[in-house]
Design a protein around this motif. Sequence first.
Motif, mmCIF file in Angstrom:
data_model
loop_
_atom_site.group_PDB
_atom_site.id
_atom_site.type_symbol
_atom_site.label_atom_id
_atom_site.label_comp_id
_atom_site.label_asym_id
_atom_site.label_seq_id
_atom_site.Cartn_x
_atom_site.Cartn_y
_atom_site.Cartn_z
ATOM 1 N N GLY A 1 15.803 15.220 42.906
ATOM 2 C CA GLY A 1 15.155 16.272 42.123
ATOM 3 C C GLY A 1 16.062 16.783 41.022
ATOM 4 O O GLY A 1 15.623 17.012 39.892
ATOM 5 N N ALA A 2 17.334 16.949 41.363
ATOM 6 C CA ALA A 2 18.289 17.418 40.348
ATOM 7 C C ALA A 2 18.441 16.374 39.245
ATOM 8 O O ALA A 2 18.460 16.708 38.056
ATOM 9 N N LEU A 3 18.516 15.103 39.636
ATOM 10 C CA LEU A 3 18.641 14.034 38.628
ATOM 11 C C LEU A 3 17.427 14.018 37.704
ATOM 12 O O LEU A 3 17.558 13.833 36.492
ATOM 13 N N ALA A 4 16.264 14.218 38.293
ATOM 14 C CA ALA A 4 15.040 14.196 37.488
ATOM 15 C C ALA A 4 14.985 15.352 36.501
ATOM 16 O O ALA A 4 14.322 15.273 35.466
ATOM 17 N N ARG A 5 15.694 16.432 36.835
ATOM 18 C CA ARG A 5 15.644 17.612 35.958
ATOM 19 C C ARG A 5 16.776 17.640 34.936
ATOM 20 O O ARG A 5 16.857 18.572 34.140
ATOM 21 N N LEU A 6 17.640 16.631 34.976
ATOM 22 C CA LEU A 6 18.784 16.651 34.050
ATOM 23 C C LEU A 6 18.342 16.647 32.592
ATOM 24 O O LEU A 6 18.968 17.262 31.741
#
Lengths: 187, 219
Positions: free
Chosen positions: A79-84
């Motif tokens: 999820g964090a990677l997708a929001r980068l």
Amino acid sequence: MADREWSTVDVEDIAALTAVYGGNPARWPADRRAAAVRALAMDGAAHELVVNEARLDALLSMVAEPEISAARVDSVVAGALARLDAVTAPAAAKAAPHKLDTFLPSPFDLVRTALSWLSVRAPQAGWLAGATVAGILVGVMTMPSATLSGAETTTAQAGTAVETAQADVTDMPSLLFTSYTVETHAR
Amino acid sequence: MDESVQPQPRVGTASASAAAPYAGNPAGTLMGLGPEPGDDALLARIAQGDRQAFALLAARHAPKAMKLAQRVLGNAADADEVVQEAMLRVWTGAKNWIPDGRARFSTWLHRVVVNLCVDRRRRPAFAGLDGIPEPPDPTPSAVNVMARQQTAKLVSQALAELPERQRLAVTLCYYEERSAADAAQILSLSVSAVESLLARARRALRARLSGVVQDTGEV
């Protein structure tokens, strides 16, 4: 509590230590632990204090530890990677400085902000201001063209132009705008 | 214990799968940094926009951060959101990280997590599914288990009723096994202030749980 040498400790020290850190020596600060453990072996009252605090520790340890599965960790990281992309990339922020105009509000934004502020603070004033702005805009768009011609005319011709302009103007917005134009041409 | 170079339990699997889409390398390794790059090395790569380094660092520290957040918030879904938000702050703040050896990344991350948890607790609460207690097991053989669960619930309740800073100090020092010095850094307090919070928390817990004494003989 931390500003002294801890080569020896007494029962009061043990009481102060356990009141903060509980009865588990593993939690005691390293600078006090060795001396405190030595004191426990020799002092029954100190030992009793530790046992008493350990009972509260045992109760606290009954609270279940949160389960963190690998799937949950994967989900959080993914999820964090997708929001980068939605946040400023560190390298991109250094490479491409922001353009100033990106942060400058357009005239439309200023009008909209002013109107919204008015409508929030004083709803009736907001409507009135909106109607005024709309009226001025309509007036500007329907302004007579007579004043725009004859810039290089003689004084007499300019006087004619003034008369023509004054004759053509019938609405309030046009009057407001044409008088300045007429004076300019008259000079 | 230096957490910055220690692989976390159960992180290997998460690290492998989370970092895999971004790796041209085997999972868990990073070009030029060896099989277990330290936090500082990863942060330097993240500051250059390296997503694989970000995935490795996030997978390494997420489990402990999630555990801390869940203890503070009492809710798994909120804890996951908080940790994700904290990780995004790592991404944007990596360029400001100074690897001078004085500050540990995990301490900084936990400070961010604690602050985000405190912010979230101050919002109006939404009663999610996590707040609904599980139905008790009706089988007679589960009596002892139920008694233990009941005690654990009372303790959780007593913890939840502590003032915020006392609860944070207890969580960090007793449950996360942080030293008082570490907790002081995370909470932006002095060590003596943390010790004072712990002492007051223990007194309050002892008073609230005095009723459990008769039932369990623990206190």
